[in-house]
Write an enzyme that holds these catalytic residues in place. Structure first.
Site, PDB file in Angstrom:
ATOM      1  N   GLY A 113      -2.896   3.047   3.982  1.00 35.34           N
ATOM      2  CA  GLY A 113      -3.085   1.602   4.182  1.00 35.34           C
ATOM      3  C   GLY A 113      -3.190   0.873   2.859  1.00 35.34           C
ATOM      4  O   GLY A 113      -3.919  -0.123   2.737  1.00 35.34           O
TER       5      GLY A 113
ATOM      6  N   TYR B 141     -12.890  -1.702  18.396  1.00 37.55           N
ATOM      7  CA  TYR B 141     -13.021  -1.469  16.947  1.00 37.55           C
ATOM      8  C   TYR B 141     -14.381  -0.827  16.640  1.00 37.55           C
ATOM      9  O   TYR B 141     -14.471   0.145  15.896  1.00 37.55           O
ATOM     10  CB  TYR B 141     -12.887  -2.819  16.252  1.00 37.55           C
ATOM     11  CG  TYR B 141     -12.996  -2.833  14.750  1.00 37.55           C
ATOM     12  CD1 TYR B 141     -12.036  -2.235  13.948  1.00 37.55           C
ATOM     13  CD2 TYR B 141     -14.051  -3.505  14.123  1.00 37.55           C
ATOM     14  CE1 TYR B 141     -12.117  -2.299  12.567  1.00 37.55           C
ATOM     15  CE2 TYR B 141     -14.135  -3.573  12.743  1.00 37.55           C
ATOM     16  CZ  TYR B 141     -13.165  -2.971  11.969  1.00 37.55           C
ATOM     17  OH  TYR B 141     -13.246  -3.030  10.599  1.00 37.55           O
TER      18      TYR B 141
ATOM     19  N   ILE C 101       2.753   2.154   5.935  1.00 35.30           N
ATOM     20  CA  ILE C 101       3.814   2.334   6.940  1.00 35.30           C
ATOM     21  C   ILE C 101       5.115   1.639   6.516  1.00 35.30           C
ATOM     22  O   ILE C 101       6.193   2.036   6.926  1.00 35.30           O
ATOM     23  CB  ILE C 101       3.313   1.889   8.329  1.00 35.30           C
ATOM     24  CG1 ILE C 101       4.245   2.376   9.437  1.00 35.30           C
ATOM     25  CG2 ILE C 101       3.093   0.374   8.410  1.00 35.30           C
ATOM     26  CD1 ILE C 101       3.533   2.592  10.752  1.00 35.30           C
TER      27      ILE C 101
ATOM     28  N   LYS D 189     -15.372   2.746  15.076  1.00 34.03           N
ATOM     29  CA  LYS D 189     -16.146   2.881  13.834  1.00 34.03           C
ATOM     30  C   LYS D 189     -17.336   3.826  14.028  1.00 34.03           C
ATOM     31  O   LYS D 189     -17.610   4.659  13.170  1.00 34.03           O
ATOM     32  CB  LYS D 189     -16.611   1.510  13.329  1.00 34.03           C
ATOM     33  CG  LYS D 189     -15.489   0.651  12.765  1.00 34.03           C
ATOM     34  CD  LYS D 189     -14.784   1.328  11.601  1.00 34.03           C
ATOM     35  CE  LYS D 189     -13.702   0.489  10.981  1.00 34.03           C
ATOM     36  NZ  LYS D 189     -12.834   1.267  10.059  1.00 34.03           N
TER      37      LYS D 189
ATOM     38  N   LEU E  83      -1.343  -1.105   1.261  1.00 33.07           N
ATOM     39  CA  LEU E  83      -0.867  -2.492   1.118  1.00 33.07           C
ATOM     40  C   LEU E  83      -1.670  -3.455   1.982  1.00 33.07           C
ATOM     41  O   LEU E  83      -1.327  -4.632   2.115  1.00 33.07           O
ATOM     42  CB  LEU E  83       0.634  -2.576   1.448  1.00 33.07           C
ATOM     43  CG  LEU E  83       1.520  -1.676   0.573  1.00 33.07           C
ATOM     44  CD1 LEU E  83       2.989  -1.851   0.934  1.00 33.07           C
ATOM     45  CD2 LEU E  83       1.308  -1.975  -0.916  1.00 33.07           C
ATOM     46  N   GLY E  84      -2.758  -2.993   2.554  1.00 28.06           N
ATOM     47  CA  GLY E  84      -3.635  -3.845   3.358  1.00 28.06           C
ATOM     48  C   GLY E  84      -4.597  -4.636   2.474  1.00 28.06           C
ATOM     49  O   GLY E  84      -4.473  -4.651   1.242  1.00 28.06           O
ATOM     50  N   GLN E  85      -5.573  -5.291   3.114  1.00 30.52           N
ATOM     51  CA  GLN E  85      -6.457  -6.200   2.373  1.00 30.52           C
ATOM     52  C   GLN E  85      -7.249  -5.476   1.285  1.00 30.52           C
ATOM     53  O   GLN E  85      -7.305  -5.922   0.146  1.00 30.52           O
ATOM     54  CB  GLN E  85      -7.427  -6.919   3.325  1.00 30.52           C
ATOM     55  CG  GLN E  85      -8.101  -8.125   2.667  1.00 30.52           C
ATOM     56  CD  GLN E  85      -9.451  -8.494   3.260  1.00 30.52           C
ATOM     57  OE1 GLN E  85      -9.982  -7.776   4.105  1.00 30.52           O
ATOM     58  NE2 GLN E  85      -9.998  -9.603   2.829  1.00 30.52           N
TER      59      GLN E  85
END
Ligand code: AKB
Length: 320
Positions: A8, A141, A35, A145, A10-12
């Site tokens: 991940g 979510y 991805i 978690k 390129l995520g936040q």
């Protein structure tokens, strides 16, 4: 941490964490995966591989190819999107996590994955939420978690994988936009403030949530991963927060730097329900005591920096 695999990327969080780790540990030692590739600096400033985290075989191949000793598993669907696609969220969030943990076990890597304030639920104490307390989330979510925290602890106790995690609050940054979260309003508000001097909030006034500025979040990840293992009583995951505010308070802070800034409301019932199921503010004492968690940015300091950086990013006229 000498050779790090990030999912991940390129995520936040990943967009900035990858660059920070490349600065600290050398560009070639931080393998970014996601991805899809984009045209960002993160994708081109060091090794990059396409990886769908539900593909266990490919994840193992990449980890072995680069002989990584650390895995930072960031790929996940956030709270609001996970409510729209709960089965997809379960498969991605839990499937990706177990693949990443299995890879860490096989290649004997240290392991980090973020948890969230979303792991708490309506029966959790809302104020000064303790490190160890009731966790009965009412979102997919949150279920992911809590299960993820337990799974990561299981891999530590059962297989000796050095797993560590942070329960992140809403993270605020000017680099990459978050996507599909409940706390995203606290990022969007800055973009709208610098461009239009007004913001329509989907979260209602009086709704408090924990938040943190991205530079503090990145330091917390590095500090936790570098911490002496023998000092850690907890592992997955530590409460960490730098501030708590409602939309009125962040709007008031923005108005100090952008005179005339206005907020109004068009509440989204689903994201409001999620926000109300989370704590007002969590207690970060365990993180402070066990590995020295600290932060530099309070609300006004963050606001000032966000406005400065976004004004530069969009080449706008300085407010005032
Ligand atoms: C979300 O809002 O879903 C995330 C989080 C607090 O985990 N930002």
């Amino acid at each position: 941490m000498k050779r790090i695999l990030i999912t991940g990327a390129l995520g936040q969080i990943g967009s900035e964490l990858t660059l920070k780790l490349r600065e600290l540990y050398g560009a070639d030692n931080v393998i970014a995966t996601d991805i899809k590739k984009n045209d960002s600096e993160t994708a081109f400033s060091g090794p990059f591989e396409i990886l769908d985290v539900t593909d266990a075989k490919r994840m193992m191949e990449i980890a072995k190819k680069y002989q990584v000793d650390t895995i930072m598993h960031l790929a996940a669907l956030l709270s609001a999107t996970a409510e729209v696609k709960p089965v997809f969220a379960w498969n991605l969030n839990m499937g990706g996590l177990i693949n990443a943990l299995e890879t860490a076990r096989e290649v004997k890597a240290q392991f980090f994955t973020p948890s969230s304030i979303g792991a708490f639920g309506p029966s959790t104490p809302k104020d000064h939420t303790p490190q160890d307390t009731i966790m009965r989330p009412t979102t997919m979510y949150g279920v992911n978690k809590v299960a993820g925290e337990l799974l990561a602890d299981y891999y530590y106790h059962k297989f000796g994988v050095d797993t560590r995690g942070l329960r992140f609050p809403g993270l605020i940054s000017y680099v990459a936009l978050p996507g599909g979260g409940t706390t995203d309003y606290a990022v969007e508000i800055f973009y709208e403030a610098v461009k239009h001097r007004s913001y329509t909030s989907y979260i209602d006034k009086g709704t408090y949530m924990d938040m943190m500025y991205m530079p503090d979040a990145l330091n917390a990840i590095v500090d936790l991963m570098e911490a002496d293992s023998s000092k850690l009583i907890h592992r997955n995951s530590f409460n960490v927060s730098a501030m708590s505010f409602d939309p009125e308070e962040i709007a008031a802070s923005i108005a100090k730097f952008i005179p005339g800034f206005k907020i109004d409301y068009q509440v989204d019932p689903e994201r409001q329900r999620i926000a109300e199921s989370w704590p007002n503010y969590i207690d970060s004492t365990a993180a402070k005591e066990e590995w020295g968690f600290k932060f530099d940015y309070d609300l006004d300091r963050m606001t000032q920096d966000m406005i400065k950086k976004l004004t530069e990013k969009f080449q706008l006229k300085k407010p005032g």
